[in-house]
Structures are given as structure tokens and as C-alpha cells.
Design a protein around this motif. Structure first.
Motif, short mmCIF file in Angstrom:
data_model
loop_
_atom_site.label_atom_id
_atom_site.label_comp_id
_atom_site.label_asym_id
_atom_site.label_seq_id
_atom_site.Cartn_x
_atom_site.Cartn_y
_atom_site.Cartn_z
N ALA A 272 0.83 -1.21 0.00
CA ALA A 272 0.00 0.00 0.00
C ALA A 272 0.86 1.26 0.00
CB ALA A 272 -0.94 0.01 1.21
N VAL A 273 1.94 1.26 0.79
CA VAL A 273 2.84 2.42 0.80
C VAL A 273 3.40 2.67 -0.60
CG1 VAL A 273 5.08 3.26 1.64
CG2 VAL A 273 3.46 2.23 3.24
N GLU A 274 3.85 1.62 -1.25
CA GLU A 274 4.40 1.77 -2.61
C GLU A 274 3.34 2.29 -3.58
OE1 GLU A 274 5.86 -1.41 -5.87
OE2 GLU A 274 7.06 -1.35 -4.04
N HIS A 275 2.15 1.73 -3.51
CA HIS A 275 1.08 2.16 -4.41
C HIS A 275 0.72 3.63 -4.18
CE1 HIS A 275 -2.80 2.20 -6.52
NE2 HIS A 275 -3.33 2.70 -5.42
N LEU A 276 0.58 4.03 -2.92
CA LEU A 276 0.18 5.41 -2.62
C LEU A 276 1.26 6.40 -3.03
CD1 LEU A 276 -1.40 4.69 0.86
CD2 LEU A 276 -2.63 5.45 -1.16
N LEU A 277 2.53 6.04 -2.83
CA LEU A 277 3.61 6.94 -3.24
C LEU A 277 3.65 7.09 -4.76
CD1 LEU A 277 6.41 5.73 -0.82
CD2 LEU A 277 5.41 8.02 -0.86
N ASP A 278 3.58 5.98 -5.49
CA ASP A 278 3.60 6.05 -6.95
C ASP A 278 2.43 6.87 -7.47
OD1 ASP A 278 5.91 4.57 -7.11
OD2 ASP A 278 4.90 2.67 -7.52
N THR A 279 1.26 6.68 -6.88
CA THR A 279 0.07 7.42 -7.32
C THR A 279 0.23 8.91 -7.05
OG1 THR A 279 -1.34 5.49 -6.91
CG2 THR A 279 -2.42 7.63 -7.05
N ALA A 280 0.70 9.26 -5.85
CA ALA A 280 0.86 10.68 -5.51
C ALA A 280 1.87 11.35 -6.44
CB ALA A 280 1.29 10.83 -4.06
N LEU A 281 2.98 10.71 -6.71
CA LEU A 281 4.00 11.31 -7.58
C LEU A 281 3.50 11.44 -9.00
CD1 LEU A 281 7.11 9.43 -6.17
CD2 LEU A 281 6.76 11.90 -6.11
N ALA A 282 2.75 10.44 -9.48
CA ALA A 282 2.24 10.50 -10.85
C ALA A 282 1.16 11.56 -11.00
CB ALA A 282 1.70 9.13 -11.26
N GLU A 283 0.28 11.68 -10.01
CA GLU A 283 -0.86 12.59 -10.13
C GLU A 283 -0.51 14.02 -9.73
OE1 GLU A 283 -4.04 10.95 -7.85
OE2 GLU A 283 -4.43 9.31 -9.28
N LEU A 284 0.37 14.19 -8.75
CA LEU A 284 0.67 15.53 -8.22
C LEU A 284 1.99 16.08 -8.71
CD1 LEU A 284 -0.35 14.88 -4.49
CD2 LEU A 284 -1.78 15.81 -6.32
N GLY A 285 2.90 15.21 -9.17
CA GLY A 285 4.24 15.66 -9.52
C GLY A 285 5.13 15.63 -8.30
N PRO A 286 6.45 15.62 -8.49
CA PRO A 286 7.36 15.47 -7.35
C PRO A 286 7.32 16.62 -6.36
CG PRO A 286 8.59 15.92 -9.36
CD PRO A 286 7.18 15.65 -9.77
N VAL A 287 7.07 17.84 -6.81
CA VAL A 287 7.12 18.98 -5.89
C VAL A 287 5.94 18.94 -4.92
CG1 VAL A 287 7.09 21.49 -5.71
CG2 VAL A 287 8.40 20.40 -7.53
N VAL A 288 4.72 18.88 -5.46
CA VAL A 288 3.54 18.86 -4.59
C VAL A 288 3.51 17.58 -3.76
CG1 VAL A 288 1.02 18.89 -4.55
CG2 VAL A 288 2.25 20.35 -6.14
N ALA A 289 3.85 16.45 -4.39
CA ALA A 289 3.84 15.19 -3.64
C ALA A 289 4.82 15.24 -2.48
CB ALA A 289 4.17 14.03 -4.57
N TRP A 290 6.00 15.82 -2.71
CA TRP A 290 6.97 15.92 -1.62
C TRP A 290 6.50 16.87 -0.54
CZ3 TRP A 290 11.06 13.60 0.43
CH2 TRP A 290 11.83 14.32 1.36
N GLU A 291 6.09 18.07 -0.92
CA GLU A 291 5.77 19.11 0.06
C GLU A 291 4.48 18.83 0.83
OE1 GLU A 291 5.79 22.79 -2.09
OE2 GLU A 291 7.96 23.02 -1.88
N GLU A 292 3.49 18.20 0.19
CA GLU A 292 2.17 18.08 0.81
C GLU A 292 1.80 16.66 1.21
OE1 GLU A 292 -0.85 20.12 -1.40
OE2 GLU A 292 0.47 21.81 -1.89
N VAL A 293 2.56 15.67 0.78
CA VAL A 293 2.23 14.29 1.14
C VAL A 293 3.40 13.61 1.84
CG1 VAL A 293 1.51 12.03 0.26
CG2 VAL A 293 0.61 14.12 -0.81
N ILE A 294 4.57 13.57 1.17
CA ILE A 294 5.68 12.77 1.68
C ILE A 294 6.35 13.43 2.89
CG2 ILE A 294 7.92 11.80 1.10
CD1 ILE A 294 6.93 11.62 -1.82
N ALA A 295 6.77 14.69 2.74
CA ALA A 295 7.49 15.34 3.84
C ALA A 295 6.65 15.43 5.12
CB ALA A 295 7.97 16.72 3.40
N PRO A 296 5.35 15.82 5.06
CA PRO A 296 4.58 15.84 6.31
C PRO A 296 4.50 14.47 6.98
CG PRO A 296 3.44 17.09 4.60
CD PRO A 296 4.58 16.38 3.93
#
Length: 357
Positions: free
Chosen positions: A148-172
Motif C-alpha cells: 500500500a505504501v508503494e502504491h500510494l507513493l507512486d500514485t501521488a508522484l504521478a498525479e501531483l508531480g514530485p514537488v507537490v507530492a513531496w511538500e504536501e504528502v511525503i514530507a509531512p
């Protein structure tokens, strides 16, 4: 970019009218709100495949379906799943957690089992107001649900791009794991390691865009004593998305190896990451900024970009700049790479006018 909203709930049908005896006429009303499987998966931090597997194995799927349509999950359905997720995060086997969730929903004896589970679960991470994708990722990480972690990360990066995915999903999520680990002793170290491993893998799986133009690379490395590299890995993914060439050397690059890499590759900029003051090497930063490369008469130099909280406000020196954050750092790097290459002259090295922070 505004935060993505979850799938819109299906509007409820108008209640059927009654006849004089009070019996309803026509179809009965549907639940007031229902979410798709994908929306529920994002909310809970599991993959859609996991939800379907739970439905097949443990009969914990939607209580009601509409013919010819996808599954729609009501608040009651989601409540059962949330309880199951909290129990599995505490180590309860999925089959037992499903039985307890179904018993609790039916008012059975299973309700006593999760009586000690607080809202959100005692293992919940301190997230505050965050995107739904962030909350789902945190739940999956606490459960140690690697698929699930792998799926959610891949989805966030694909849909949001690395900047938004990092700042609003991964880093928090990473910060929340760190806070939980700091307050719980040695607990949750396994959560941090699992999440960090999958974040690194997801960032490296991103395919870079074709180069927009031929420019010297941007060299990315961590200070010699710095083992944390996820932030520069996110920067590498974001630069790749913009078609800028990157040389990534990762964590704990020895000082002499860094200097030799600069001499051999002639990068336009060198990003040196330090997460703590103990790993920030100011003398090394100034030394790398002073390196000149290329043939005599046409020698060039790099701009040293100090990134990370370890440097503090005191980092300075000729051709040494400070980066603050991923988004603003990209602006600085793009400005440097789009400017004419700085050249050293007989009068001394020229400072590029494209730097800033």
C-alpha cells in the motif's frame, strides 16, 4: 496547486412517497453518501486491490451494491474498514480484525476487543490538517503495509508531480513519523525505515523528461557525515521532471571525492545537503565553491548551493548560496542553469548574477 478533493459522494435519492397507510411507494432511498473504492483506499491508506481482497476473504465489503455499477462505500462501511485498519496496525491478524469490526458493527461481542483503541488509534501519527493522500500514506506506513505504501507513493508522484507530492504528502508524513519516534523511544523506528525506503524507491522510479537544452549537470550530494538523502532525491526527481541533467551522489560523499567529481564534471551548480549542524561542513562548502575547472584561459567554476536546515543562517562565501525548500530551490537552480556559464578571468573569478535564494 489546490489540494485534490476526494471523489464526490453520490447524491442520495429522494425518499419515496408514502400512501395513506404509510407504506412507501417505489424504491427506498440510498445512503446519504457513498465513496468509490479508489477514494476509500486513499482515505485509509490501502491499495484498492487490498480492499477487494478483504472483501473476498473476510466479507467486509459494502453492505449494499447497485446492479451494473461499481462498489459504493457508505460511512458505515468505511467505519468498519477504519476499525479493521486500526486493529491490524496494532498487530491483530487481518482475519481476526475483520471479525471484530463486523461484530462491533452488528453490536456483537467483538465490540469489546477494540475497546482500548482510541479515535485514530494509539498508533496514529500526529499529522494535523493535511491532504487525504498524506493521511492515507501515514496509516499504511504505521501498519507496515509495504504494497500500500508503494502504491500510494507512486500514485501521488504521478498525479501531483514530485514537488507537490513531496511538500504536501511525503514530507509531512516523514516529519510525523519523526515526531512519533522522538516521543515513543525506540518505537516506530521500523515505520521510519520502511517509509524512507519506499520513498527513495518511488522517487528513483520517476522517469526524467527529455533534456530541454544542453547544459552542464547539477551535482547533488550530501555532506561527508550526512546519511539522510531523501530531500536531495526529491530535488533530483523534480529537476529530472524539468529536463535538467543531474548527477546524484547520495549520502555521505567523502570530501575529496566531492572535490574530484566537481573537477571532472564541471557542474553548473553543486547542491550540498546537511540535515543537522553536526554534518554541515562550512569549510568544505567554501572549498568546493573555489574549485576551477577546464582549460587555461577558459576556466569555469560552480555555484555551491547549501541546502538543508543544518547550515543555519551563517553559511557564506564567494559563490556560496543558500537554498530554502524544494520549490524555491528549483527556481534558483533553473535561473543558474539558464544563465551564461560563469568564467574565471585574470582579474579573479566572476560571480554569476543568476544566484539567489
Amino acid at each position: 496547486m489546490p489540494p485534490a478533493q476526494p471523489d464526490a459522494p453520490a447524491p442520495s435519492d429522494v425518499p419515496a412517497p408514502s400512501d395513506a397507510s404509510g407504506r412507501p411507494q417505489g424504491p427506498t432511498s440510498l445512503p446519504a453518501a457513498a465513496l468509490s473504492t479508489g477514494a476509500v483506499a486513499r482515505r485509509l491508506g490501502v491499495s484498492p486491490t487490498t480492499l477487494r481482497s478483504w472483501e473476498r476473504r473476510y466479507a467486509i465489503g459494502p453492505a449494499r451494491r447497485e446492479d451494473g455499477r461499481h462498489r459504493r462505500w457508505t460511512p458505515a462501511d468505511i467505519g468498519r474498514l477504519e476499525l479493521m485498519c486500526r486493529l491490524t496496525a496494532q498487530g491483530v491478524p487481518p482475519s481476526e480484525a475483520a471479525r471484530a469490526a463486523l461484530d462491533a458493527a452488528a453490536g456483537g461481542s467483538g465490540e469489546a476487543r477494540p475497546a482500548t483503541v482510541t479515535p485514530g488509534g494509539s498508533a496514529a501519527l500526529p499529522l494535523g490538517e493535511v491532504r487525504a493522500e498524506c493521511r492515507g500514506l501515514a496509516r499504511a506506513a504505521v501498519r507496515l503495509d509495504a504494497p500500500a505504501v508503494e502504491h500510494l507513493l507512486d500514485t501521488a508522484l504521478a498525479e501531483l508531480g514530485p514537488v507537490v507530492a513531496w511538500e504536501e504528502v511525503i514530507a509531512p508524513t516523514l516529519h510525523a513519523v519523526g515526531r512519533k519516534w522522538a516521543s515513543a523511544g525506540e518505537r516506530y523506528v521500523e515505520v521510519e525505515h520502511l517509509l524512507s525506503w519506499h520513498v527513495s524507491g518511488a522517487l528513483r522510479r520517476m522517469r526524467p523528461a527529455p533534456r530541454r537544452y544542453e547544459v552542464p549537470p547539477v551535482l547533488l550530494a550530501c555532506a561527508p557525515l550526512e546519511q539522510h538523502s531523501l530531500a536531495v532525491e526529491a530535488l533530483a526527481a523534480a529537476l529530472g521532471e524539468r529536463g535538467l541533467p543531474v548527477l546524484m551522489f547520495g549520502p555521505a560523499l567523502p570530501a575529496e571525492a566531492l572535490r574530484e567529481a566537481v573537477r571532472r564534471t564541471g557542474p553548473r551548480a553543486v547542491v550540498l545537503w546537511a540535515q543537522s549542524t553536526a554534518t554541515a561542513d562550512h569549510a568544505l562548502a567554501r572549498a568546493v565553491a573555489g574549485i576551477e575547472w577546464g582549460p587555461h584561459g577558459a576556466r569555469g567554476h560552480s555555484v555551491l548551493l547549501a541546502a538543508g536546515p543544518g547550515w543555519g543562517p551563517g553559511v557564506s562565501g564567494p559563490r556560496v548560496e543558500r537554498l530554502f525548500g524544494l520549490r524555491s530551490g528549483l527556481v534558483v537552480i533553473e535561473r543558474i542553469t539558464s544563465a551564461p556559464a560563469p568564467r574565471a578571468t585574470a582579474a579573479g573569478p566572476a560571480t554569476p548574477d543568476a544566484c539567489g535564494s
